[in-house]
Design a protein around this motif. Structure first.
Motif, mmCIF file in Angstrom:
data_model
loop_
_atom_site.group_PDB
_atom_site.id
_atom_site.type_symbol
_atom_site.label_atom_id
_atom_site.label_comp_id
_atom_site.label_asym_id
_atom_site.label_seq_id
_atom_site.Cartn_x
_atom_site.Cartn_y
_atom_site.Cartn_z
ATOM 1 N N PRO A 1 17.841 -38.567 89.274
ATOM 2 C CA PRO A 1 18.993 -37.567 89.193
ATOM 3 C C PRO A 1 20.338 -38.389 89.373
ATOM 4 O O PRO A 1 20.159 -39.282 90.369
ATOM 5 N N ASP A 2 21.280 -38.097 88.727
ATOM 6 C CA ASP A 2 22.553 -38.827 88.835
ATOM 7 C C ASP A 2 23.588 -37.695 88.218
ATOM 8 O O ASP A 2 23.476 -36.676 88.049
ATOM 9 N N LEU B 1 16.916 -39.040 96.392
ATOM 10 C CA LEU B 1 15.953 -39.098 95.620
ATOM 11 C C LEU B 1 15.461 -40.276 94.640
ATOM 12 O O LEU B 1 14.137 -40.804 94.718
ATOM 13 N N PRO B 2 16.482 -41.091 94.235
ATOM 14 C CA PRO B 2 16.089 -42.192 93.442
ATOM 15 C C PRO B 2 15.145 -43.166 94.045
ATOM 16 O O PRO B 2 15.397 -43.311 95.190
ATOM 17 N N SER B 3 14.395 -43.764 93.231
ATOM 18 C CA SER B 3 13.426 -44.784 94.057
ATOM 19 C C SER B 3 14.308 -45.880 94.798
ATOM 20 O O SER B 3 15.366 -46.387 94.190
ATOM 21 N N ASP B 4 14.012 -46.408 95.742
ATOM 22 C CA ASP B 4 14.361 -47.444 96.660
ATOM 23 C C ASP B 4 14.507 -48.689 95.956
ATOM 24 O O ASP B 4 13.572 -48.623 95.085
ATOM 25 N N MET C 1 12.411 -30.728 92.677
ATOM 26 C CA MET C 1 11.603 -29.761 92.670
ATOM 27 C C MET C 1 10.144 -30.068 92.232
ATOM 28 O O MET C 1 9.854 -31.074 91.336
ATOM 29 N N THR C 2 9.080 -29.271 92.440
ATOM 30 C CA THR C 2 7.761 -29.304 91.732
ATOM 31 C C THR C 2 7.700 -28.142 90.897
ATOM 32 O O THR C 2 7.897 -26.987 91.312
ATOM 33 N N VAL C 3 7.373 -28.346 89.255
ATOM 34 C CA VAL C 3 7.508 -27.505 88.473
ATOM 35 C C VAL C 3 6.083 -27.700 87.910
ATOM 36 O O VAL C 3 5.631 -28.636 87.386
ATOM 37 N N ALA D 1 13.067 -34.787 83.425
ATOM 38 C CA ALA D 1 14.367 -35.119 83.393
ATOM 39 C C ALA D 1 15.314 -35.144 84.229
ATOM 40 O O ALA D 1 16.290 -35.748 84.552
ATOM 41 N N PHE D 2 15.206 -34.055 85.261
ATOM 42 C CA PHE D 2 15.988 -33.644 86.385
ATOM 43 C C PHE D 2 15.680 -34.396 87.534
ATOM 44 O O PHE D 2 16.261 -34.137 88.544
ATOM 45 N N GLY D 3 14.648 -35.338 87.705
ATOM 46 C CA GLY D 3 14.031 -35.702 88.791
ATOM 47 C C GLY D 3 13.178 -34.816 89.487
ATOM 48 O O GLY D 3 12.957 -35.004 90.749
ATOM 49 N N ALA D 4 12.571 -33.875 88.720
ATOM 50 C CA ALA D 4 11.654 -32.917 89.380
ATOM 51 C C ALA D 4 10.130 -33.387 89.019
ATOM 52 O O ALA D 4 9.930 -34.147 87.716
ATOM 53 N N LEU D 5 9.259 -33.214 89.799
ATOM 54 C CA LEU D 5 7.696 -33.458 89.761
ATOM 55 C C LEU D 5 7.204 -32.392 88.712
ATOM 56 O O LEU D 5 6.866 -31.459 89.324
ATOM 57 N N ALA D 6 7.071 -32.552 87.514
ATOM 58 C CA ALA D 6 6.714 -31.376 86.595
ATOM 59 C C ALA D 6 5.414 -31.836 85.858
ATOM 60 O O ALA D 6 5.542 -32.953 84.893
ATOM 61 N N PHE D 7 4.404 -30.924 85.595
ATOM 62 C CA PHE D 7 3.445 -31.389 84.670
ATOM 63 C C PHE D 7 2.592 -30.102 84.458
ATOM 64 O O PHE D 7 2.517 -29.141 85.003
ATOM 65 N N GLY D 8 1.934 -30.235 83.390
ATOM 66 C CA GLY D 8 1.144 -29.187 82.884
ATOM 67 C C GLY D 8 -0.288 -29.031 83.581
ATOM 68 O O GLY D 8 -0.716 -29.905 83.990
ATOM 69 N N ILE D 9 -0.727 -27.686 83.511
ATOM 70 C CA ILE D 9 -2.093 -27.458 84.250
ATOM 71 C C ILE D 9 -2.923 -26.559 83.466
ATOM 72 O O ILE D 9 -2.427 -25.889 82.335
ATOM 73 N N GLY D 10 -4.136 -26.418 83.545
ATOM 74 C CA GLY D 10 -4.989 -25.557 82.944
ATOM 75 C C GLY D 10 -4.868 -24.218 83.377
ATOM 76 O O GLY D 10 -4.393 -23.896 84.607
#
Lengths: 469, 195
Positions: free
Chosen positions: A235-236, A265-268, A122-124, A136-145
């Motif tokens: 994720p595993d 999802l894991p990196s190739d 997910m994107t969070v 930690a879940f394999g989501a792309l998660a980042f802080g925003i203003g």
């Protein structure tokens, strides 16, 4: 072409791509709290815009809620106004809210994963830099203003330039007493507070695979302290086991479909990262910070550094300033630094596993007379689970203060603060000047080190404590 | 948002590295629900020291902040940008900015001009020699001019265009409304909702 985890998640969310412009990225989950949202909702009202997807948005109250007497109105009128503004905004824009007093209330980054809302791929986003936790879940998660909060509320998207990728590989078995917090403090001490700038960090290697979801969240949480927007772990089975059965997790055929996707999802194996960092887990030991940024950390066995050993003028000045603020003398053994306050909690280390680690040390022991110890669960659910396991009795019997859920002394927006000159050992994420109260001095530590420090009265690890008879 | 093309003003040297957003505006000032009035919280704890650079009368009215490396690290609070703007700053010059702070600045119309550390040090020297030195930050030419110093600065090309046009991000994105709707139709059904 071989791709990394971050690149796969990014590519799956591109709404619009045009040469020379940022990608327009779709956001799957938008978490909201009282501090960084009022001006965003206000912006919507001024422009006559609505919230596009209230069903992908969730609000909770965490940053400035009190951790005692929560059945009474918030005493600080300004904090109360901000919480009231969130309630009014959520009602007006139909955003689901878990207010103070709700069983689902807690720190936004503890609540999302606990409800099963944070899932792989997910994107969070959230108006909070520690949104990196959800990686930690394999989501792309980042802080925003706050402007970006308004942007996501209005459009459920964000215009973003792709991040670079950095692999941080930690191989080997962690020595006993060394936790995810020690790994992250060691990484930040190695690459610096700007070392991750512009990157998404992907934590890999056998030591990372061996971490629980709680440990992975601690690690990803602190990615921002290395300057990175996001941190991720592929994720595993550990991830799937944590997510399955939670309130918002898919069920039945949808679960199978989700897991099939998550396994892609894991990196190739032949994916190329823009940068690589390696750490040998077997060489790690409990870490503590001595200065005023999270990169100023050392093994607990070390001593306060001297500006004379700095590699350049900028670093020398930074060390001098930090030592002056922290009231420390070069050469002092870290283990000899006396502590007034121990804080357990925050989105970094306020989950059940952290509380168990603290209880393990405190069981049958007493907090030193010179120390006040504050234990603040990350959410109401964490609090109830701790009480169910009898951890609260251990804490209270040891002389610690057992509180209600919230961000609390991590950033001192509520009444839980350090007094000027007071020194804490804190399981939180930032040792900036005044972070835990004006003039307060912070040493960042793991839950186990915090607990041992509370018993001894100076910085200490559990291994320093005499065995219980 | 007002368009930004070029700005000339006097500058304040902030000779510190790793200036985090907790220093730019401490958490106790974040409780307001407006976008204005944050100037009193700017560097609040450092300003209690009468020797702090912002307290020097010869720097009154300065509109450009020249800071050490890693400016704006830590918390995502956009209040840090508002506090700098409310105080009167139009430009921050540093050799390295934290990502979220730089992003927030671009949204709010505060220009973050990235230059090598040696340019920062030349500017510090010029300001030390004469605090009234006029510094021009020319966004069109991506150039800083002060005394005999002429130096290029880096800024993201898209942010530069948006600042020069004075464009609102949300308005730009809403032009892609159909693409957003189309994207939503093909999202996997297993993705969660909060309701």
């Amino acid at each position: 072409m071989a791709r990394t985890l971050a690149e796969k998640v990014w590519a799956a969310h591109v709404v619009r791509h045009a040469e020379g412009e940022p990608d327009l990225l779709y956001i799957d989950l938008h978490l909201v709290h009282e501090v960084t949202s009022p001006q965003a909702f206000d912006g919507l009202r001024v422009a006559g815009r609505g919230v596009r997807r209230p069903d992908l948005t969730l609000a909770t109250e965490d940053h400035n809620v009190p951790t005692i007497n929560i059945d009474q109105p918030i005493a600080d009128p300004i904090s109360r106004a901000q919480v009231d503004a969130l309630r009014a905004n959520c009602a007006e824009f139909k955003v689901p809210l878990y207010p103070l007093g709700s069983i689902e209330q807690g720190i936004v980054h503890v609540v999302g994963p606990q409800l099963g809302l944070t899932q792989p791929g997910m994107t969070v986003v959230c108006g909070d830099s520690h949104t990196s936790t959800h990686g930690a879940f394999g989501a792309l998660a980042f802080g925003i203003g706050t402007s970006e909060v308004e942007h996501v509320l209005a459009t459920q998207t964000l215009p973003l330039k792709p991040f670079k990728t950095m692999a941080i590989t930690v191989d080997g078995e962690l020595p006993p007493g060394v936790s995810a917090k020690d790994i992250t403090l060691a990484i930040i001490a190695k690459i610096g507070t700007g070392g991750g700038q512009g990157y998404v960090l992907e934590y890999r290697g056998s030591a990372i695979r061996g971490l629980s979801m709680e440990g992975r969240m601690t690690l990803c949480n602190m990615s921002i302290e290395a300057g990175a927007r996001a941190g991720m772990v592929a994720p595993d089975e550990t991830t799937f086991e944590y997510v399955q059965g939670r309130e918002h997790a898919p069920t039945g055929a949808a679960w199978d479909e989700a897991v099939t996707y998550w396994r892609t999802l894991p990196s190739d194996a032949d994916a190329v990262f823009d940068a690589e960092v390696h750490l040998d887990a077997t060489t790690l030991s409990p870490y503590v910070t001595w200065g005023t940024n999270p990169g100023q950390g050392l093994p607990l066995s070390g001593s306060v550094p001297s500006p004379a050993n700095a590699s350049d003028e900028v670093e020398r000045t930074a060390i001098e300033r930090a030592l002056d603020y922290m009231g420390l003398v070069p050469g002092t053994l870290l283990r000899e630094i006396p502590i007034d306050t121990v804080f357990i909690g925050s989105c970094t280390n306020g989950r059940i596993e952290d509380l168990r680690a603290v209880a393990e040390v405190l069981r049958g022991r007493q907090v030193a007379n010179s120390v006040r110890m504050l234990i603040v669960p990350g959410s109401v659910r964490v609090k109830l689970q701790a009480e169910d396991e009898g951890l609260d009795t251990v804490f209270i019997d040891a002389g610690a203060d057992w509180r209600e859920a919230g961000c609390s002394m991590c950033l001192a927006m509520n009444p839980d603060k350090l007094a000027p000159g007071e020194r804490s050992a804190s399981t939180s994420n930032r040792n900036f000047e005044g972070r835990q109260g004006p003039g307060g001095r912070t040493h960042l530590v793991s839950p186990a080190v915090a607990a041992a420090t509370a018993v001894v009265g100076t910085l200490a690890a559990p291994a320093d404590l005499p065995a219980l008879s | 948002m007002d368009a930004f093309t070029t700005h000339t003003g006097t500058a304040v040297p902030l000779q510190r590295s790793n200036v985090d957003t907790d220093q730019i505006i401490p958490a106790e000032y974040l409780k307001r629900i407006t976008r204005t009035g944050f100037e009193d919280g700017l560097f609040a704890s450092w300003r209690k020291d009468p020797d702090f650079v912002l307290n020097q009368p010869h720097h009154a009215g300065a509109t450009i902040l020249v800071a050490g490396p890693d400016f704006g690290t830590g918390s995502s609070r956009e209040h840090a940008v508002w506090a700098l703007q409310n105080y009167g700053f139009k430009v921050v010059i540093s050799s390295r900015f934290a990502d979220i702070f730089r992003g927030n600045s671009g949204k709010g119309g505060l220009l973050t001009a990235e230059v090598p550390q040696e340019t920062v040090e030349k500017l510090w020297a010029l300001i030390a020699a004469d605090p009234a030195t006029e510094v021009t930050v020319d966004l069109a030419a991506q150039q800083i001019r002060a005394g005999d110093l002429v130096a290029d600065f880096a800024v993201d090309g898209y942010v530069r265009w948006r600042l020069m046009e004075g464009l609102d991000d949300i308005g730009i994105t809403l032009q892609s409304g159909d693409a957003i709707t189309a994207f939503e139709k093909q999202r996997p059904e297993f993705t969660p909702t909060t309701g």
